[in-house]
Design a protein around this motif. Structure first.
Motif, PDB file in Angstrom:
ATOM      1  N   ARG A  49       0.857  -1.167  -0.098  1.00  8.66           N
ATOM      2  CA  ARG A  49       0.012  -0.027  -0.137  1.00  8.66           C
ATOM      3  C   ARG A  49       0.816   1.263  -0.034  1.00  8.66           C
ATOM      4  NH1 ARG A  49      -3.059  -2.833   3.754  1.00  8.66           N
ATOM      5  NH2 ARG A  49      -2.101  -1.468   5.502  1.00  8.66           N
ATOM      6  N   ALA A  50       1.944   1.246   0.755  1.00  6.43           N
ATOM      7  CA  ALA A  50       2.721   2.364   0.742  1.00  6.43           C
ATOM      8  C   ALA A  50       3.739   2.703  -0.496  1.00  6.43           C
ATOM      9  CB  ALA A  50       3.712   2.294   1.999  1.00  6.43           C
ATOM     10  N   GLY A  51       3.732   1.637  -1.254  1.00  2.77           N
ATOM     11  CA  GLY A  51       4.657   1.594  -2.409  1.00  2.77           C
ATOM     12  C   GLY A  51       6.084   1.350  -2.071  1.00  2.77           C
ATOM     13  N   ASP A  52       6.423   0.736  -0.910  1.00  2.00           N
ATOM     14  CA  ASP A  52       7.673   0.202  -0.731  1.00  2.00           C
ATOM     15  C   ASP A  52       8.319  -0.830  -1.756  1.00  2.00           C
ATOM     16  OD1 ASP A  52       7.399   1.654   1.578  1.00  2.00           O
ATOM     17  OD2 ASP A  52       7.513  -0.168   2.862  1.00  2.00           O
ATOM     18  N   LEU A  53       9.482  -0.816  -1.934  1.00  2.24           N
ATOM     19  CA  LEU A  53      10.138  -1.931  -2.601  1.00  2.24           C
ATOM     20  C   LEU A  53       9.763  -3.160  -1.566  1.00  2.24           C
ATOM     21  CD1 LEU A  53      11.509  -3.461  -4.869  1.00  2.24           C
ATOM     22  CD2 LEU A  53      13.869  -2.444  -4.065  1.00  2.24           C
ATOM     23  N   THR A  54       9.320  -4.133  -1.991  1.00  2.00           N
ATOM     24  CA  THR A  54       8.890  -5.244  -0.916  1.00  2.00           C
ATOM     25  C   THR A  54       9.416  -6.502  -1.247  1.00  2.00           C
ATOM     26  OG1 THR A  54       6.753  -4.135  -0.560  1.00  2.00           O
ATOM     27  CG2 THR A  54       7.064  -6.336   0.430  1.00  2.00           C
ATOM     28  N   VAL A  55      10.262  -7.259  -0.356  1.00  5.08           N
ATOM     29  CA  VAL A  55      10.954  -8.394  -0.867  1.00  5.08           C
ATOM     30  C   VAL A  55      10.660  -9.434   0.069  1.00  5.08           C
ATOM     31  CG1 VAL A  55      13.258  -9.059  -1.518  1.00  5.08           C
ATOM     32  CG2 VAL A  55      12.664  -6.647  -1.852  1.00  5.08           C
ATOM     33  N   LEU A  56      10.506 -10.551  -0.381  1.00  6.29           N
ATOM     34  CA  LEU A  56      10.229 -11.777   0.475  1.00  6.29           C
ATOM     35  C   LEU A  56      11.768 -12.634   0.304  1.00  6.29           C
ATOM     36  CD1 LEU A  56       8.472 -13.516   1.956  1.00  6.29           C
ATOM     37  CD2 LEU A  56       7.696 -14.742  -0.342  1.00  6.29           C
ATOM     38  N   SER A  57      12.271 -12.898   1.618  1.00  4.19           N
ATOM     39  CA  SER A  57      13.549 -13.649   1.442  1.00  4.19           C
ATOM     40  C   SER A  57      13.142 -14.906   2.502  1.00  4.19           C
ATOM     41  CB  SER A  57      14.745 -12.694   2.093  1.00  4.19           C
ATOM     42  OG  SER A  57      15.831 -13.350   1.888  1.00  4.19           O
ATOM     43  N   CYS A  58      12.863 -15.917   1.887  1.00  2.00           N
ATOM     44  CA  CYS A  58      12.564 -17.134   2.844  1.00  2.00           C
ATOM     45  C   CYS A  58      12.579 -18.440   1.797  1.00  2.00           C
ATOM     46  CB  CYS A  58      11.206 -16.826   3.201  1.00  2.00           C
ATOM     47  SG  CYS A  58       9.687 -17.156   1.913  1.00  2.00           S
ATOM     48  N   GLY A  59      12.523 -19.502   2.464  1.00  4.81           N
ATOM     49  CA  GLY A  59      12.545 -20.778   1.648  1.00  4.81           C
ATOM     50  C   GLY A  59      11.258 -21.046   0.957  1.00  4.81           C
ATOM     51  N   PRO A  60      11.294 -22.103   0.101  1.00  2.00           N
ATOM     52  CA  PRO A  60       9.998 -22.452  -0.590  1.00  2.00           C
ATOM     53  C   PRO A  60       8.792 -22.908   0.046  1.00  2.00           C
ATOM     54  CG  PRO A  60      11.884 -24.319  -0.652  1.00  2.00           C
ATOM     55  CD  PRO A  60      12.276 -23.161   0.097  1.00  2.00           C
ATOM     56  N   GLU A  61       8.985 -23.431   1.189  1.00  2.30           N
ATOM     57  CA  GLU A  61       7.737 -23.581   2.032  1.00  2.30           C
ATOM     58  C   GLU A  61       6.803 -22.515   2.376  1.00  2.30           C
ATOM     59  OE1 GLU A  61       8.119 -26.340   5.213  1.00  2.30           O
ATOM     60  OE2 GLU A  61       9.111 -28.093   3.694  1.00  2.30           O
ATOM     61  N   ALA A  62       7.740 -21.485   2.934  1.00  2.00           N
ATOM     62  CA  ALA A  62       6.878 -20.212   3.523  1.00  2.00           C
ATOM     63  C   ALA A  62       6.520 -19.205   2.226  1.00  2.00           C
ATOM     64  CB  ALA A  62       8.054 -19.430   4.072  1.00  2.00           C
ATOM     65  N   ALA A  63       7.320 -19.471   1.296  1.00  2.00           N
ATOM     66  CA  ALA A  63       6.757 -18.930   0.064  1.00  2.00           C
ATOM     67  C   ALA A  63       5.541 -19.332  -0.723  1.00  2.00           C
ATOM     68  CB  ALA A  63       7.797 -18.942  -1.152  1.00  2.00           C
ATOM     69  N   THR A  64       5.504 -20.787  -0.525  1.00  2.00           N
ATOM     70  CA  THR A  64       3.954 -21.141  -0.863  1.00  2.00           C
ATOM     71  C   THR A  64       3.064 -20.982  -0.027  1.00  2.00           C
ATOM     72  OG1 THR A  64       5.385 -23.237  -1.839  1.00  2.00           O
ATOM     73  CG2 THR A  64       2.914 -23.514  -1.307  1.00  2.00           C
ATOM     74  N   LEU A  65       3.523 -20.851   1.337  1.00  2.00           N
ATOM     75  CA  LEU A  65       2.374 -20.700   2.336  1.00  2.00           C
ATOM     76  C   LEU A  65       1.855 -19.307   1.922  1.00  2.00           C
ATOM     77  CD1 LEU A  65       0.673 -21.485   4.911  1.00  2.00           C
ATOM     78  CD2 LEU A  65       2.612 -20.517   6.084  1.00  2.00           C
ATOM     79  N   LEU A  66       2.740 -18.153   1.782  1.00  3.02           N
ATOM     80  CA  LEU A  66       2.304 -17.009   1.480  1.00  3.02           C
ATOM     81  C   LEU A  66       1.620 -16.734   0.045  1.00  3.02           C
ATOM     82  CD1 LEU A  66       5.426 -15.191   2.878  1.00  3.02           C
ATOM     83  CD2 LEU A  66       3.112 -14.880   3.742  1.00  3.02           C
ATOM     84  N   ALA A  67       2.100 -17.649  -0.942  1.00  2.00           N
ATOM     85  CA  ALA A  67       1.336 -17.355  -2.189  1.00  2.00           C
ATOM     86  C   ALA A  67      -0.057 -17.825  -2.008  1.00  2.00           C
ATOM     87  CB  ALA A  67       2.026 -18.181  -3.043  1.00  2.00           C
ATOM     88  N   GLY A  68      -0.376 -18.829  -1.209  1.00  2.00           N
ATOM     89  CA  GLY A  68      -1.676 -19.088  -0.864  1.00  2.00           C
ATOM     90  C   GLY A  68      -2.379 -17.991  -0.138  1.00  2.00           C
ATOM     91  N   ALA A  69      -1.798 -17.304   0.561  1.00  2.00           N
ATOM     92  CA  ALA A  69      -2.559 -16.012   1.241  1.00  2.00           C
ATOM     93  C   ALA A  69      -2.793 -14.847   0.436  1.00  2.00           C
ATOM     94  CB  ALA A  69      -1.904 -15.741   2.690  1.00  2.00           C
ATOM     95  N   PHE A  70      -1.765 -14.701  -0.387  1.00  2.00           N
ATOM     96  CA  PHE A  70      -1.975 -13.333  -1.353  1.00  2.00           C
ATOM     97  C   PHE A  70      -2.291 -13.749  -2.601  1.00  2.00           C
ATOM     98  CE2 PHE A  70       1.311 -11.994   1.855  1.00  2.00           C
ATOM     99  CZ  PHE A  70       0.760 -10.685   1.924  1.00  2.00           C
ATOM    100  N   GLY A  71      -2.418 -14.792  -3.048  1.00  2.00           N
ATOM    101  CA  GLY A  71      -2.900 -14.994  -4.692  1.00  2.00           C
ATOM    102  C   GLY A  71      -1.997 -14.099  -5.592  1.00  2.00           C
TER     103      GLY A  71
END
Length: 331
Positions: A49-71
């Motif tokens: 919302r703020a327009g930050d450069l937003t970066v995800l730095s994590c392993g594949p399991e957490a990335a998959t979990l977050l992908a399910g939440a955000f779509g």
């Protein structure tokens, strides 16, 4: 994503206030997927919302979990696992962060936001390096337009690593809110107080022992010869020699003779110490980045190269001078 996790995330978004605009480093200790999402989702949403450069730095399991939440919304988030020290040493992770900060300056908010998952490896040596990194960034990135949340998952992390989160993060997420950590420790104090574990390989006779090396060239040659017979991987051998050559050069140029060296190796691990009789300088933050910033032509790269090319580097001031101790696994 299970229904319970999704509901937990939605609730947290209602109660978790937005973090301050600049220079925040917080830890969220979680023990379930629902807890992880409850901390991560509002954090990422705030950045988008703020327009930050937003970066995800994590392993594949957490990335998959977050992908399910955000779509599809996760498409606005970049991914770079290096800042979480996944197959990356601290100086390189800091270098990546500075590159992203430069890019963030061109965004609408001018800020960088990082959601990182703590994964420091499988052994106490790598845990210690991860703890050092978490402490060091508080000083080395102080004042930068950066908001970072580190996820500490108590289901997979050892108790010692989880406990250290409150010592190395100025803020923690508690009861759905960002609060100051009462246990936070000054980065230099934390680094100095971390115990230096003795490597088992140091209990066997050294494969090289030099006292009062007469010249830097002679010391470099002796170190190269010892590495030649003990490090089978050529690329690693060259990297290790480059780093200890720079450390030896520092001892001759900035320290005081005698300069001594010890090298231990058992086919699996290697330890090298370079000692000079000069001052007892031992800033624990030295070497996490080049001494003179991005201008490498000015030198000041010895300890930085050492931290990049060896698994761990310790500066050990003593009554008779300074010892630089380098340790690494052998390929």
């Amino acid at each position: 994503m299970d229904r319970g996790a999704g509901e937990g995330a939605a609730l947290a978004h209602d109660v978790l206030p937005g973090p301050p605009a600049l220079r925040v480093h917080t830890a969220a200790i979680v023990d379930s997927d629902a807890d992880l999402l409850a901390a991560a989702v509002p954090f990422v949403e705030e950045g988008l919302r703020a327009g930050d450069l937003t970066v995800l730095s994590c392993g594949p399991e957490a990335a998959t979990l977050l992908a399910g939440a955000f779509g599809e919304a996760l498409g606005g988030v970049e991914r770079d696992a290096r800042m979480a020290l996944l197959d990356t040493r601290a100086p390189d992770a800091l270098g990546v962060t500075r590159q992203l900060l430069a890019r963030a300056a061109e965004t609408r908010s001018g800020r960088l936001r990082v959601l990182g998952q703590v994964q420091f490896g499988s052994d106490p040596v790598s845990w210690r390096e991860g703890q050092r990194y978490e402490a060091a960034v508080n000083a080395l990135l102080d004042g930068c337009p950066l908001t970072a949340m580190c996820l500490y998952d108590s289901r997979v992390l050892p108790t010692a690593v989880v406990s250290s989160a409150r010592l190395t993060h100025p803020q923690v997420v508690a009861d759905g809110r960002w609060v100051d950590s009462p246990e936070y420790c000054d980065p230099r104090d934390f680094l100095r107080l971390l115990p230096v574990p003795r490597e088992p390989v140091e209990d066997i006779p050294p494969v090289l022992a030099i006292d009062d090396a007469p010249t830097l060239a002679g010391l470099r040659h002796a170190l190269a010869a010892a590495l030649e017979t003990r490090v089978p991987d050529r690329d690693q051998r060259e990297d290790l020699h480059l780093a200890i050559s720079e450390v030896a050069a520092n001892a001759f140029r900035h320290g005081r003779r005698p300069v001594s060296a010890r090298l231990w190796a058992d086919g699996t691990r290697m330890v090298c110490t370079i000692t000079d009789a000069g001052g007892t300088f031992g800033d624990p933050l030295a070497g996490f980045q080049p001494a003179h910033g991005d201008d490498l032509s000015r030198g000041g790269m010895g300890l930085w190269l050492a931290r990049k090319l060896w698994d761990s580097v310790d500066l050990l001031p003593g009554a008779h001078g300074l010892t630089v101790r380098l340790c690494t696994r052998l390929h």
